[in-house]
Design an enzyme around this catalytic site. Structure first.
Site, PDB file in Angstrom:
ATOM      1  N   GLY A   8       0.844  -1.210   0.000  1.00  0.00           N
ATOM      2  CA  GLY A   8       0.000   0.000   0.000  1.00  0.00           C
ATOM      3  C   GLY A   8       0.869   1.246   0.000  1.00  0.00           C
ATOM      4  O   GLY A   8       0.616   2.203   0.724  1.00  0.00           O
ATOM      5  N   ALA A   9       1.909   1.222  -0.850  1.00  0.00           N
ATOM      6  CA  ALA A   9       2.938   2.278  -0.830  1.00  0.00           C
ATOM      7  C   ALA A   9       2.384   3.657  -1.161  1.00  0.00           C
ATOM      8  O   ALA A   9       3.000   4.671  -0.826  1.00  0.00           O
ATOM      9  CB  ALA A   9       4.052   1.917  -1.816  1.00  0.00           C
ATOM     10  N   ALA A  82      -1.273  -1.795   3.599  1.00  0.00           N
ATOM     11  CA  ALA A  82      -2.439  -1.739   2.704  1.00  0.00           C
ATOM     12  C   ALA A  82      -3.680  -2.276   3.393  1.00  0.00           C
ATOM     13  O   ALA A  82      -3.642  -3.328   4.031  1.00  0.00           O
ATOM     14  CB  ALA A  82      -2.166  -2.549   1.434  1.00  0.00           C
ATOM     15  N   SER A  83      -4.758  -1.550   3.297  1.00  0.00           N
ATOM     16  CA  SER A  83      -6.062  -1.973   3.822  1.00  0.00           C
ATOM     17  C   SER A  83      -7.056  -0.916   3.379  1.00  0.00           C
ATOM     18  O   SER A  83      -6.726   0.271   3.384  1.00  0.00           O
ATOM     19  CB  SER A  83      -6.017  -2.039   5.353  1.00  0.00           C
ATOM     20  OG  SER A  83      -7.024  -2.888   5.860  1.00  0.00           O
ATOM     21  N   LYS A 161     -10.701  -4.115  10.715  1.00  0.00           N
ATOM     22  CA  LYS A 161      -9.382  -4.042  11.350  1.00  0.00           C
ATOM     23  C   LYS A 161      -9.245  -5.090  12.455  1.00  0.00           C
ATOM     24  O   LYS A 161      -8.199  -5.724  12.596  1.00  0.00           O
ATOM     25  CB  LYS A 161      -9.119  -2.634  11.905  1.00  0.00           C
ATOM     26  CG  LYS A 161      -9.070  -1.538  10.869  1.00  0.00           C
ATOM     27  CD  LYS A 161      -8.059  -1.782   9.746  1.00  0.00           C
ATOM     28  CE  LYS A 161      -6.617  -1.595  10.140  1.00  0.00           C
ATOM     29  NZ  LYS A 161      -5.707  -1.798   8.974  1.00  0.00           N
ATOM     30  N   VAL A 189      -4.782   9.415  12.717  1.00  0.00           N
ATOM     31  CA  VAL A 189      -3.468   9.872  12.271  1.00  0.00           C
ATOM     32  C   VAL A 189      -3.587  11.198  11.521  1.00  0.00           C
ATOM     33  O   VAL A 189      -4.258  11.276  10.486  1.00  0.00           O
ATOM     34  CB  VAL A 189      -2.796   8.806  11.372  1.00  0.00           C
ATOM     35  CG1 VAL A 189      -1.392   9.246  10.997  1.00  0.00           C
ATOM     36  CG2 VAL A 189      -2.757   7.449  12.069  1.00  0.00           C
TER      37      VAL A 189
HETATM   38  P1  NDP Z   1      -4.693   5.463   2.840  1.00  0.00           P
HETATM   39  O1  NDP Z   1      -6.099   5.384   2.341  1.00  0.00           O
HETATM   40  O2  NDP Z   1      -3.886   6.656   2.521  1.00  0.00           O
HETATM   41  O3  NDP Z   1      -3.892   4.160   2.392  1.00  0.00           O
HETATM   42  C1  NDP Z   1      -4.515   2.927   2.258  1.00  0.00           C
HETATM   43  C2  NDP Z   1      -3.689   2.098   1.311  1.00  0.00           C
HETATM   44  O4  NDP Z   1      -4.281   0.801   1.174  1.00  0.00           O
HETATM   45  C3  NDP Z   1      -3.583   2.696  -0.086  1.00  0.00           C
HETATM   46  O5  NDP Z   1      -2.252   2.648  -0.488  1.00  0.00           O
HETATM   47  C4  NDP Z   1      -4.450   1.782  -0.935  1.00  0.00           C
HETATM   48  O6  NDP Z   1      -3.949   1.617  -2.229  1.00  0.00           O
HETATM   49  C5  NDP Z   1      -4.293   0.463  -0.185  1.00  0.00           C
HETATM   50  N1  NDP Z   1      -5.389  -0.434  -0.513  1.00  0.00           N
HETATM   51  C6  NDP Z   1      -6.708  -0.277  -0.267  1.00  0.00           C
HETATM   52  N2  NDP Z   1      -7.407  -1.324  -0.750  1.00  0.00           N
HETATM   53  C7  NDP Z   1      -6.507  -2.152  -1.335  1.00  0.00           C
HETATM   54  C8  NDP Z   1      -6.586  -3.384  -2.018  1.00  0.00           C
HETATM   55  N3  NDP Z   1      -7.752  -4.004  -2.238  1.00  0.00           N
HETATM   56  N4  NDP Z   1      -5.440  -3.941  -2.478  1.00  0.00           N
HETATM   57  C9  NDP Z   1      -4.252  -3.344  -2.288  1.00  0.00           C
HETATM   58  N5  NDP Z   1      -4.108  -2.174  -1.642  1.00  0.00           N
HETATM   59  C10 NDP Z   1      -5.213  -1.585  -1.185  1.00  0.00           C
HETATM   60  O7  NDP Z   1      -4.801   5.255   4.401  1.00  0.00           O
HETATM   61  P2  NDP Z   1      -3.745   5.400   5.585  1.00  0.00           P
HETATM   62  O8  NDP Z   1      -2.374   5.625   5.116  1.00  0.00           O
HETATM   63  O9  NDP Z   1      -4.339   6.357   6.523  1.00  0.00           O
HETATM   64  O10 NDP Z   1      -3.860   3.929   6.219  1.00  0.00           O
HETATM   65  C11 NDP Z   1      -2.834   2.978   6.122  1.00  0.00           C
HETATM   66  C12 NDP Z   1      -3.087   1.878   7.124  1.00  0.00           C
HETATM   67  O11 NDP Z   1      -3.194   2.447   8.420  1.00  0.00           O
HETATM   68  C13 NDP Z   1      -4.402   1.135   6.893  1.00  0.00           C
HETATM   69  O12 NDP Z   1      -4.186  -0.215   7.239  1.00  0.00           O
HETATM   70  C14 NDP Z   1      -5.354   1.795   7.891  1.00  0.00           C
HETATM   71  O13 NDP Z   1      -6.390   0.930   8.262  1.00  0.00           O
HETATM   72  C15 NDP Z   1      -4.392   2.037   9.048  1.00  0.00           C
HETATM   73  N6  NDP Z   1      -4.816   3.072   9.983  1.00  0.00           N
HETATM   74  C16 NDP Z   1      -4.984   4.384   9.586  1.00  0.00           C
HETATM   75  C17 NDP Z   1      -5.360   5.350  10.512  1.00  0.00           C
HETATM   76  C18 NDP Z   1      -5.546   6.789  10.134  1.00  0.00           C
HETATM   77  O14 NDP Z   1      -6.071   7.545  10.947  1.00  0.00           O
HETATM   78  N7  NDP Z   1      -5.136   7.226   8.942  1.00  0.00           N
HETATM   79  C19 NDP Z   1      -5.592   4.984  11.911  1.00  0.00           C
HETATM   80  C20 NDP Z   1      -5.354   3.614  12.225  1.00  0.00           C
HETATM   81  C21 NDP Z   1      -4.979   2.707  11.286  1.00  0.00           C
HETATM   82  P3  NDP Z   1      -4.522   2.371  -3.525  1.00  0.00           P
HETATM   83  O15 NDP Z   1      -3.635   3.559  -3.704  1.00  0.00           O
HETATM   84  O16 NDP Z   1      -4.401   1.379  -4.598  1.00  0.00           O
HETATM   85  O17 NDP Z   1      -5.950   2.765  -3.219  1.00  0.00           O
END
Ligand code: NDP
Length: 340
Positions: A8-9, A82-83, A161, A189
């Site tokens: 999920g870079a 990634a999620s 999650k 975050v």
């Molecule tokens: P972003 O939405 O910025 O990043 C999510 C990433 O997950 C993206 O790179 C996206 O890729 C990827 N992704 C989503 N669905 C898929 C899929 N089906 N296959 C492959 N990749 C996928 O969110 P954050 O950076 O904020 O979150 C990153 C992690 O941190 C997640 O696990 C989130 O649950 C967790 N988190 C975030 C918090 C916050 O407040 N931001 C708090 C707690 C946890 P693409 O570019 O292709 O869409």
């Protein structure tokens, strides 16, 4: 120096994890759903760092087996971020649960097969703080788990999650034995955005700064800076005692109105846009009639979820910035990127 895969870079937190790993001299590879993200991502990373940075991207989707074996090949560590994290929840919870849980298992299985030493997985405070009813501990710690079956105090996201993290630990207790797992559980975050394509969590600040709310609903969350969340990920990768452990990466609980006050003081030009005072709960409920997505806020009204970051400080040597710095930096970068 190690070879590290970041899944999920393209994400908000992942960008900072990649930046810190590269600064520390590690070699980084990333995954994205589309390899066409490689060039724009490298531009974003380089602009943020102020010097040219480059990572290769391997295409892989959490919903499919394709690409994961190639992505983890030759890696010492995997940072699994990634999620799906959406602002509007799907009716069918499986739309989030399936990629979160099955995707985590795909990453863990591929990592184990490739001889990866340790996987660091991003879970969430969502896997700790939900579904407790009146029995919610205060403070919440890593000992606690959300109950994903309590539908009154969960969303598709919080359930995804919890279920994904549980599945990951179950895998490690069986087939995954021999590899190491460490989990980071961040709260909301905030902090510097690298690009205008902002994460769901930064939309809290965007909504406040663009005058979307005349007053703040009586909701709150624990705040943490993305740079500190990234630091926790990097530390959890190599600190020996972090193996087999989960860590809350969180600062203090703040009401939305307190966040607005911090912004008002620092950004006087936005005085008119920022909400004044608190929105009465009854009024918010009335507003859901014309704005249905607001319904997601109703269960959160007046609810406080406090958590402890003592374990991350003690085991990882983690010292987060203040919540105010995270809030101000989010807003400043959103202004600089013309998002608000
Ligand atoms: P972003 O939405 O910025 O990043 C999510 C990433 O997950 C993206 O790179 C996206 O890729 C990827 N992704 C989503 N669905 C898929 C899929 N089906 N296959 C492959 N990749 C996928 O969110 P954050 O950076 O904020 O979150 C990153 C992690 O941190 C997640 O696990 C989130 O649950 C967790 N988190 C975030 C918090 C916050 O407040 N931001 C708090 C707690 C946890 P693409 O570019 O292709 O869409």
């Amino acid at each position: 120096m190690a070879k590290v895969l970041v899944t999920g870079a393209t994400g908000f937190i992942a960008g900072h994890v990649i930046h810190q790993l590269l600064e520390a001299g590690h070699e980084v590879r990333g995954t994205a759903r589309s390899a066409s993200r490689e060039t724009p991502l490298n531009t974003i990373l380089s602009d943020y760092a102020g010097s040219p940075l480059h990572i290769d991207i391997v295409e892989a989707d959490l919903n499919s087996d394709a690409g994961w074996a190639e992505a983890v090949e030759g890696m010492d560590y995997v940072q699994h971020l990634a999620s799906p994290f959406l602002a509007v929840m799907p009716k069918d919870h499986d739309e989030l649960i399936r990629p979160a849980r099955d995707g985590a298992l795909r990453v863990l299985k591929a990592s184990k097969a490739a001889g990866v030493k340790r996987v660091v997985m991003t879970s969430s405070m969502a896997a700790i703080a939900y579904g407790w009813g009146d029995a919610r501990p205060n403070p919440l710690t890593e000992e606690h788990w959300s109950n994903p079956d309590d539908m009154k105090d969960n969303t598709a996201y919080t359930r995804s999650k919890t279920i994904a993290e549980k599945a990951a630990w179950d895998y490690m207790a069986g087939e995954g034995a021999g590899m190491e797992l460490s989990v980071i559980n961040p709260s909301a975050v905030l902090g510097p955005a690298m690009s205008a394509d902002v994460s769901t969590s930064l939309q809290i600040i965007t909504q406040l700064m663009t005058g979307k709310a005349p007053a703040s609903p009586r909701v709150g969350f624990c705040v943490v800076d993305v740079r500190d969340v990234a630091d926790a990920h990097v530390k959890a990768m190599t600190v020996p005692e972090a193996a087999g452990e989960r860590f809350l990466a969180s600062g203090r609980f703040m009401w939305m109105s307190e966040v607005a006050d911090v912004l008002r003081e620092k950004f006087p030009d936005y005085q008119k846009k920022l909400p004044k005072g608190e929105l009465p709960d009854w009024l918010l409920k009335v507003l859901t009639l014309v704005n249905p997505p607001l319904k997601a806020v109703v269960p959160e009204l007046g609810r406080e979820r406090h958590c402890s970051n003592e374990k991350a400080r003690r085991v990882l040597g983690w010292t987060p910035r203040t919540e105010e710095e995270a809030i101000i930096e989010s807003a400043q970068t959103l202004i600089d990127l013309n998002v608000v």
